[in-house]
Design a protein around this motif. Structure first.
Motif, short mmCIF file in Angstrom:
data_model
loop_
_atom_site.label_atom_id
_atom_site.label_comp_id
_atom_site.label_asym_id
_atom_site.label_seq_id
_atom_site.Cartn_x
_atom_site.Cartn_y
_atom_site.Cartn_z
N PHE A 1 0.86 -1.19 0.00
CA PHE A 1 0.00 0.00 0.00
C PHE A 1 0.89 1.23 0.00
O PHE A 1 1.54 1.56 1.00
N LEU A 2 0.94 1.92 -1.14
CA LEU A 2 1.73 3.14 -1.32
C LEU A 2 0.79 4.33 -1.22
O LEU A 2 -0.12 4.48 -2.04
N ARG A 3 1.04 5.22 -0.26
CA ARG A 3 0.12 6.32 0.01
C ARG A 3 0.47 7.56 -0.81
O ARG A 3 1.64 7.84 -1.04
N GLY A 4 -0.56 8.29 -1.18
CA GLY A 4 -0.36 9.58 -1.85
C GLY A 4 -0.28 9.46 -3.36
O GLY A 4 -0.41 8.38 -3.94
N PRO A 5 -0.11 10.59 -4.07
CA PRO A 5 -0.07 10.61 -5.54
C PRO A 5 1.02 9.69 -6.08
O PRO A 5 2.15 9.70 -5.59
N THR A 6 0.71 8.93 -7.13
CA THR A 6 1.66 7.95 -7.68
C THR A 6 1.67 7.96 -9.20
O THR A 6 2.11 7.00 -9.82
N GLY B 1 -3.57 7.01 -3.47
CA GLY B 1 -2.47 6.07 -3.47
C GLY B 1 -2.78 4.84 -4.31
O GLY B 1 -3.75 4.79 -5.07
N VAL B 2 -1.92 3.84 -4.17
CA VAL B 2 -2.00 2.61 -4.95
C VAL B 2 -1.93 1.41 -4.01
O VAL B 2 -1.10 1.36 -3.10
N LEU B 3 -2.85 0.47 -4.22
CA LEU B 3 -2.81 -0.82 -3.54
C LEU B 3 -2.37 -1.84 -4.59
O LEU B 3 -3.11 -2.14 -5.53
N ASN B 4 -1.14 -2.36 -4.44
CA ASN B 4 -0.58 -3.27 -5.43
C ASN B 4 -0.57 -4.70 -4.88
O ASN B 4 0.07 -4.97 -3.85
N LEU B 5 -1.27 -5.60 -5.55
CA LEU B 5 -1.38 -6.99 -5.13
C LEU B 5 -0.31 -7.81 -5.84
O LEU B 5 -0.18 -7.73 -7.07
#
Length: 723
Positions: free
Chosen positions: A158-163, A174-178
């Motif tokens: 889980f990467l928070r904020g603008p991506t 942010g982005v939730l990367n599985l």
């Protein structure tokens, strides 16, 4: 999918192939450079001791120290100038997660407000969170895909904020990367049987290992079969998943992993869109039971079929340069039939356009909807990574080209359905439509082309991360040329970390995002993309030799071009809306040698509307809790290995939320979870309970007139045999 859309696909492949060739040529030119230039390359150092953690492979315990999502390169979390969390396979297993939304339940700042059979949705820092899988976008469109099964995942980052600098269009959340389970060289096999509440019966298997003596061919097969009910009457939660993968490693420099997935779900309407009265506000007949089903048994459905295939390719060209390409093709079909509390106004009776009781305070008018939704996605991401020295600095360079070709389609039917008593529902007074009543809607095709470049520069104890990207995103609506949108945007990111003694690493970073909205206002002017900017400063801590990872991050972000009401035309929206968010996220994860595993998480989010025409300037952003927090602690009573008893307990808190109306708000809720497990050799038996006290809680109330229940107490007894 329209013919003109398919015609573009070969050009996508050609562009990606050309980029691969260019990458190879660049690297070969570097190899053939004069000896003086070769002397500047980073030396290869062979280190003894434990093998370095692989950011896509299994991790023992709750603590991961490397990740891919923040930089698309194998980077220590300490060197990432942005807050990132990793939920490992062991943590998912200990907490007994059954859905993706439960995976982030003990993660700082992540909020999932809907207990829903249709989608696992998330928000953070006052905005939605985009979902990716293996670095590629996971869904496009609305209610046209399956929810992922956590059993098929190795980890979630889980990467928070603008991506946007790495991923293209997306919100400020942010982005939730599985990360999918991938073939492993070491043989590992397990079969799992699970029974639980609501007549849950599930069997699953996970098999991996080498197919040949040299380990050039590796396999993995993950399978899940489930027959289950839910807390809502007449709603199933049935699933079949088959996820095979095959890795070919002809040498230490080359790897190709083929991935496949076929998933079929059968479910229905967990959400009734019940009115404020009878859920959060009092009603003379009491609170509407959580189990109430107001659709029609035998007709109601949310049935999905999802098939995807793709590959993950990597080739090391020489000691400094590596080229990678990831591809996935996904095809989904969804049969969505539901009947819920009506939003249809009736001037003759004075009924408003929101969920309300009829005059008897027992019955509600219903809306009936039948949608056949489709989704088609083709995603390709090609990368060139290089590691170079320049004087006293070391550089990890990344250049990338990613392409998306997405299409969503729908056939729809809608009508007003007869009233039903929510306290004593009687079914059978609804006449189901035939397939001929469905009306085909215009298909929507989306194309995105992105170029990005990144440099991670190490100088002594400093690591700077610089990124730049250009995107072109086009959206076409079938038969509506005026609605065509062609958005172009540059996005940037910059950050620096400083690694101190004791595993401390303060950092500061800046990042941007853009998200196309599509559509036109009533004057025929296309809506501009929303734009996000964030400043973040924090400190991370990973003490050497200990299983501890922690961070504290303070941030300030702004999102512009949000839609607001047009005071001159209630049917129109203007783009002067702006949201400002100030907040703090803090998290600690530990797996200690004394067999203790724990997580502590806290999120503070102050999201305010900074500009608007709707009379809400200065008010909080709706459905954003100001405070969230959680704690999990488990202990394994064993002297060595995995044997013995494990006991765990967790507490989750979500603060109250502004609904967008002074008439109602969403109350805070504190829930408890528990674990009791026993390991004996190859066997593990675990008993997990979610919402231990069976607390009836409201996850969200909206200004439009409806409220939603959260998950009641559920339990699962899981027996796993490893061989």
């Amino acid at each position: 999918m329209p013919t003109h859309h398919l015609a573009r696909l070969p050009r996508t492949a050609i562009a990606q192939a050309a980029f691969l060739v260019a990458c190879s040529a660049c690297a070969q030119a570097q190899t053939a450079a004069p000896a003086a230039a070769e002397a500047t390359l980073a030396p290869v150092t062979v280190q003894s001791g434990a093998e370095r953690e692989n950011p896509t492979a299994p991790v023992s315990g709750f603590v991961a120290k490397r990740g891919l999502s923040a930089t698309k390169t194998d980077t220590p979390l300490l060197e990432t100038p942005q807050a990132i969390s990793v939920v490992t396979r062991d943590q998912m297993e200990a907490q007994g997660v059954q859905t993706l939304r439960q995976v982030t339940a003990y993660t700082a700042g992540a909020v999932s407000n809907y207990f829903d059979s249709r989608v696992d949705s998330f928000s953070a820092r006052g905005a939605t969170v985009s979902q990716y899988q293996d670095g590629l976008l996971r869904t496009y469109g609305t209610y046209n895909s399956s929810r992922p099964d956590p059993y098929t995942l190795e980890r979630v980052e889980f990467l928070r904020g603008p991506t946007s600098v790495l991923y293209g269009q997306g919100s400020v959340g942010g982005v939730l990367n599985l990360t999918s389970k991938r073939p492993q060289a070491e043989t590992a096999r397990e079969v799992q049987v699970q029974v639980g509440s609501h007549a849950r019966k599930q069997i699953a298997a996970d098999l991996t290992g080498a197919l040949d003596a040299n380990g050039q061919w590796l396999y993995r097969l993950v399978a899940v079969g489930r027959d289950s009910g839910t807390q809502v009457n007449h709603v199933d939660d049935d699933r079949v998943v088959l996820a095979p993968s095959l890795t070919w490693r002809p040498s230490a420099d080359t790897s190709l992993t083929l991935q496949g997935l076929h998933q079929k779900d059968k479910s229905g309407s967990l959400i009734g869109f019940f009115p404020w009265q009878g859920t959060q506000l009092p009603n003379q007949y009491g609170q509407i039971p959580r189990s109430t089903f107001i659709s029609e048994p035998g007709w109601d459905a949310f049935d999905t079929e999802n098939s995807s295939w793709g590959y993950l390719f990597s080739h090391r060209l020489n000691d400094s340069w590596t080229v990678r390409q990831n591809l996935r093709r996904t095809v989904t079909e969804v049969d969505y039939r539901t009947i819920y509390t009506s939003f249809t106004a009736n001037a003759a009776t004075g009924r408003p356009a929101r969920p309300v009781f009829n005059s008897d305070n027992r019955t509600v008018v219903r809306d009936a909807v039948w949608n056949l939704n489709t989704g088609r996605m083709l995603l390709i991401d090609t990368q060139l990574e290089g590691k170079l020295n320049a004087g006293a600095t070391q550089h990890t360079l990344l250049a990338g080209l990613d392409v998306q070709r997405n299409h969503s389609g729908q056939s729809a039917w809608r009508a007003v359905a007869p009233s039903i008593d929510v306290y004593n529902p009687v079914y059978g007074n609804f006449t189901a439509p035939s397939a001929s009543a469905l009306v085909r809607q215009p298909g929507v095709a989306q194309r995105q082309l992105g170029f990005y470049a990144q440099d991670q520069i190490t100088w002594g104890r400093f690591t700077a991360t610089l990124g730049l990207r250009h995107d072109s995103a086009k959206t076409d609506t079938e038969g509506r040329p005026a609605a065509a949108v062609d958005d172009k945007a540059w996005t940037k990111r910059a950050g620096v970390t400083y690694q101190m003694d004791g595993g401390w690493a303060p950092y500061v970073g800046y990042s941007e995002s853009f998200q196309p909205l599509g559509g036109l206002d009533v004057y025929g002017t296309p809506y501009k993309p929303t734009r996000g900017k964030q400043w973040e400063a924090g400190v991370k801590w990973q003490p050497p030799g200990q299983g501890i990872s922690a961070f504290v991050a303070a941030y300030q972000l702004r999102e512009t071009n949000r839609k607001t009401n047009d005071p001159a035309n209630p049917l129109n929206s203007l783009q002067i809306g702006e949201v400002k968010v100030n907040g703090l996220d803090a998290e600690l994860t530990a797996s200690l040698a004394s067999h203790w595993d724990l997580t502590l998480a806290y999120g503070y989010t102050d999201a305010k509307i900074a500009r608007s025409n709707a009379g809400d300037q200065g008010l909080p952003v709706a459905s954003v809790p100001k405070q969230t927090g959680s704690a999990w602690l488990s202990h394994r009573f064993a002297t060595e290995g995995r044997g013995g008893w494990t006991v765990g307990v967790g507490v989750r808190h979500t603060g109250s939320q502004w609904s967008g109306s002074s008439a109602i708000s969403t109350p805070s809720a504190t829930l408890a979870d528990a674990l009791l497990a026993y390991d004996a050799g190859d066997w593990r038996v675990a008993f997990n309970v979610t919402n231990l006290a069976d607390k009836v809680h409201i996850t969200q109330c909206l200004a439009r007139g409806d409220c939603f229940y959260g998950q009641g107490r559920t339990y699962a007894l899981t027996s796993t045999y490893r061989f």
